[in-house]
Motif scaffolding. Sequence first.
Motif, PDB file in Angstrom:
ATOM      1  N   GLY A  17       1.064   7.593  -8.781  1.00  0.00           N
ATOM      2  CA  GLY A  17       0.296   6.435  -9.220  1.00  0.00           C
ATOM      3  C   GLY A  17      -0.726   5.995  -8.187  1.00  0.00           C
ATOM      4  N   LEU A  18      -0.332   5.979  -6.929  1.00  0.00           N
ATOM      5  CA  LEU A  18      -1.249   5.584  -5.863  1.00  0.00           C
ATOM      6  C   LEU A  18      -2.381   6.599  -5.728  1.00  0.00           C
ATOM      7  N   LEU A  19      -2.050   7.874  -5.761  1.00  0.00           N
ATOM      8  CA  LEU A  19      -3.079   8.912  -5.672  1.00  0.00           C
ATOM      9  C   LEU A  19      -4.089   8.759  -6.806  1.00  0.00           C
ATOM     10  N   LEU A  20      -3.615   8.602  -8.031  1.00  0.00           N
ATOM     11  CA  LEU A  20      -4.520   8.481  -9.177  1.00  0.00           C
ATOM     12  C   LEU A  20      -5.357   7.217  -9.116  1.00  0.00           C
ATOM     13  N   SER A  21      -4.782   6.122  -8.628  1.00  0.00           N
ATOM     14  CA  SER A  21      -5.554   4.876  -8.545  1.00  0.00           C
ATOM     15  C   SER A  21      -6.712   5.019  -7.560  1.00  0.00           C
ATOM     16  N   VAL A  22      -6.510   5.736  -6.477  1.00  0.00           N
ATOM     17  CA  VAL A  22      -7.596   5.968  -5.516  1.00  0.00           C
ATOM     18  C   VAL A  22      -8.656   6.875  -6.136  1.00  0.00           C
ATOM     19  N   LEU A  23      -8.214   7.888  -6.864  1.00  0.00           N
ATOM     20  CA  LEU A  23      -9.162   8.846  -7.449  1.00  0.00           C
ATOM     21  C   LEU A  23      -9.990   8.243  -8.576  1.00  0.00           C
ATOM     22  N   THR A  24      -9.510   7.194  -9.209  1.00  0.00           N
ATOM     23  CA  THR A  24     -10.209   6.584 -10.345  1.00  0.00           C
ATOM     24  C   THR A  24     -11.630   6.182  -9.983  1.00  0.00           C
ATOM     25  N   GLY A  25     -11.824   5.633  -8.814  1.00  0.00           N
ATOM     26  CA  GLY A  25     -13.150   5.178  -8.411  1.00  0.00           C
ATOM     27  C   GLY A  25     -14.000   6.237  -7.726  1.00  0.00           C
ATOM     28  N   THR A  26     -13.516   7.466  -7.660  1.00  0.00           N
ATOM     29  CA  THR A  26     -14.235   8.513  -6.921  1.00  0.00           C
ATOM     30  C   THR A  26     -14.377   9.788  -7.745  1.00  0.00           C
ATOM     31  N   LYS A  27     -14.575   9.645  -9.063  1.00  0.00           N
ATOM     32  CA  LYS A  27     -14.473  10.797  -9.964  1.00  0.00           C
ATOM     33  C   LYS A  27     -15.428  11.944  -9.652  1.00  0.00           C
ATOM     34  N   ASP A  28     -16.598  11.669  -9.079  1.00  0.00           N
ATOM     35  CA  ASP A  28     -17.549  12.743  -8.785  1.00  0.00           C
ATOM     36  C   ASP A  28     -17.390  13.334  -7.383  1.00  0.00           C
ATOM     37  N   SER A  29     -16.552  12.714  -6.574  1.00  0.00           N
ATOM     38  CA  SER A  29     -16.357  13.178  -5.196  1.00  0.00           C
ATOM     39  C   SER A  29     -15.458  14.404  -5.154  1.00  0.00           C
ATOM     40  N   PRO A  30     -15.791  15.377  -4.306  1.00  0.00           N
ATOM     41  CA  PRO A  30     -14.885  16.523  -4.149  1.00  0.00           C
ATOM     42  C   PRO A  30     -13.522  16.069  -3.632  1.00  0.00           C
ATOM     43  N   LEU A  31     -12.473  16.687  -4.148  1.00  0.00           N
ATOM     44  CA  LEU A  31     -11.109  16.397  -3.719  1.00  0.00           C
ATOM     45  C   LEU A  31     -10.635  17.564  -2.863  1.00  0.00           C
ATOM     46  N   ILE A  32     -10.393  17.276  -1.589  1.00  0.00           N
ATOM     47  CA  ILE A  32     -10.038  18.327  -0.636  1.00  0.00           C
ATOM     48  C   ILE A  32      -8.663  18.032  -0.057  1.00  0.00           C
ATOM     49  N   PHE A  33      -7.738  18.943  -0.309  1.00  0.00           N
ATOM     50  CA  PHE A  33      -6.400  18.836   0.264  1.00  0.00           C
ATOM     51  C   PHE A  33      -6.375  19.628   1.570  1.00  0.00           C
ATOM     52  N   TYR A  34      -5.635  19.131   2.554  1.00  0.00           N
ATOM     53  CA  TYR A  34      -5.475  19.805   3.840  1.00  0.00           C
ATOM     54  C   TYR A  34      -3.997  20.108   4.042  1.00  0.00           C
ATOM     55  N   TYR A  35      -3.698  21.312   4.479  1.00  0.00           N
ATOM     56  CA  TYR A  35      -2.318  21.660   4.817  1.00  0.00           C
ATOM     57  C   TYR A  35      -2.368  22.682   5.941  1.00  0.00           C
ATOM     58  N   ASP A  36      -1.352  22.674   6.747  1.00  0.00           N
ATOM     59  CA  ASP A  36      -1.261  23.586   7.890  1.00  0.00           C
ATOM     60  C   ASP A  36      -2.542  23.574   8.730  1.00  0.00           C
ATOM     61  N   GLY A  37      -3.158  22.391   8.852  1.00  0.00           N
ATOM     62  CA  GLY A  37      -4.331  22.228   9.702  1.00  0.00           C
ATOM     63  C   GLY A  37      -5.643  22.747   9.134  1.00  0.00           C
ATOM     64  N   ARG A  38      -5.668  23.068   7.854  1.00  0.00           N
ATOM     65  CA  ARG A  38      -6.927  23.569   7.274  1.00  0.00           C
ATOM     66  C   ARG A  38      -7.087  23.047   5.841  1.00  0.00           C
ATOM     67  N   PRO A  39      -8.336  23.016   5.366  1.00  0.00           N
ATOM     68  CA  PRO A  39      -8.550  22.574   3.982  1.00  0.00           C
ATOM     69  C   PRO A  39      -8.229  23.698   2.999  1.00  0.00           C
ATOM     70  N   VAL A  40      -7.880  23.293   1.766  1.00  0.00           N
ATOM     71  CA  VAL A  40      -7.735  24.304   0.715  1.00  0.00           C
ATOM     72  C   VAL A  40      -9.107  24.921   0.472  1.00  0.00           C
ATOM     73  N   LYS A  41      -9.090  26.126  -0.029  1.00  0.00           N
ATOM     74  CA  LYS A  41     -10.350  26.822  -0.321  1.00  0.00           C
ATOM     75  C   LYS A  41     -11.031  26.154  -1.518  1.00  0.00           C
ATOM     76  N   PRO A  42     -12.359  26.260  -1.587  1.00  0.00           N
ATOM     77  CA  PRO A  42     -13.089  25.595  -2.672  1.00  0.00           C
ATOM     78  C   PRO A  42     -12.673  26.033  -4.081  1.00  0.00           C
ATOM     79  N   GLY A  43     -12.102  27.201  -4.243  1.00  0.00           N
ATOM     80  CA  GLY A  43     -11.712  27.674  -5.566  1.00  0.00           C
ATOM     81  C   GLY A  43     -10.301  27.303  -5.982  1.00  0.00           C
ATOM     82  N   TYR A  44      -9.638  26.397  -5.241  1.00  0.00           N
ATOM     83  CA  TYR A  44      -8.228  26.120  -5.535  1.00  0.00           C
ATOM     84  C   TYR A  44      -8.026  25.671  -6.980  1.00  0.00           C
TER      85      TYR A  44
END
Length: 171
Positions: A17-44
């Motif tokens: 719920g918290l994640l979705l509430s933050v994303l509601t106002g940023t619909k056109d912004s790229p969503l980038i997850f980071y794990y193990d010290g690096r970002p996910v690849k653009p094609g995730y």
Amino acid sequence: MNVIDNSKIQENDIDLGLLLSVLTGTKDSPLIFYYDGRPVKPGYHVTEVKAGQFSGLDCGANPEAWAEIFIQLWDIEEGDRTHMPAGKFHAIIRKVTDHVQLDGSAKLTFEVSDGVRPMQLYCAAMPVLRAGAVHVTLSPRPASCKPRDRWLAEQQASCCGPSTGKSACCG
């Protein structure tokens, strides 16, 4: 049976719920997850969203019950794709809710793999809007001892709680 109170989730372990509430106002912004010290690849891809109700017995022989949502990310490079817009991620989750009941306060776990390495479990930190993108840091989900965790919480509450009149934790 003890029910795990997901409303006490920490800043580094947010719920859906918290994640979705933050994303509601940023619909056109790229969503980038980071794990193990690096970002996910653009094609995730978001390859799967699962909801589960679990019950078990912890190491102190205490029965437990909780709800958990799993979002599986496939960390791949695919052509000239860019990171998924936050609005697309939000739409995927909304589509899932047409078929699966998702409790927004349930424990949120990300399953991440690049298709070669084994899938690993992560919890999500509070999303941060920076440089026009939404950044979500994923941390490895550690094992824990629930009786010990409850005991530590009780110790902190008795030390810092309103009954002691102390404004700061002792420790």
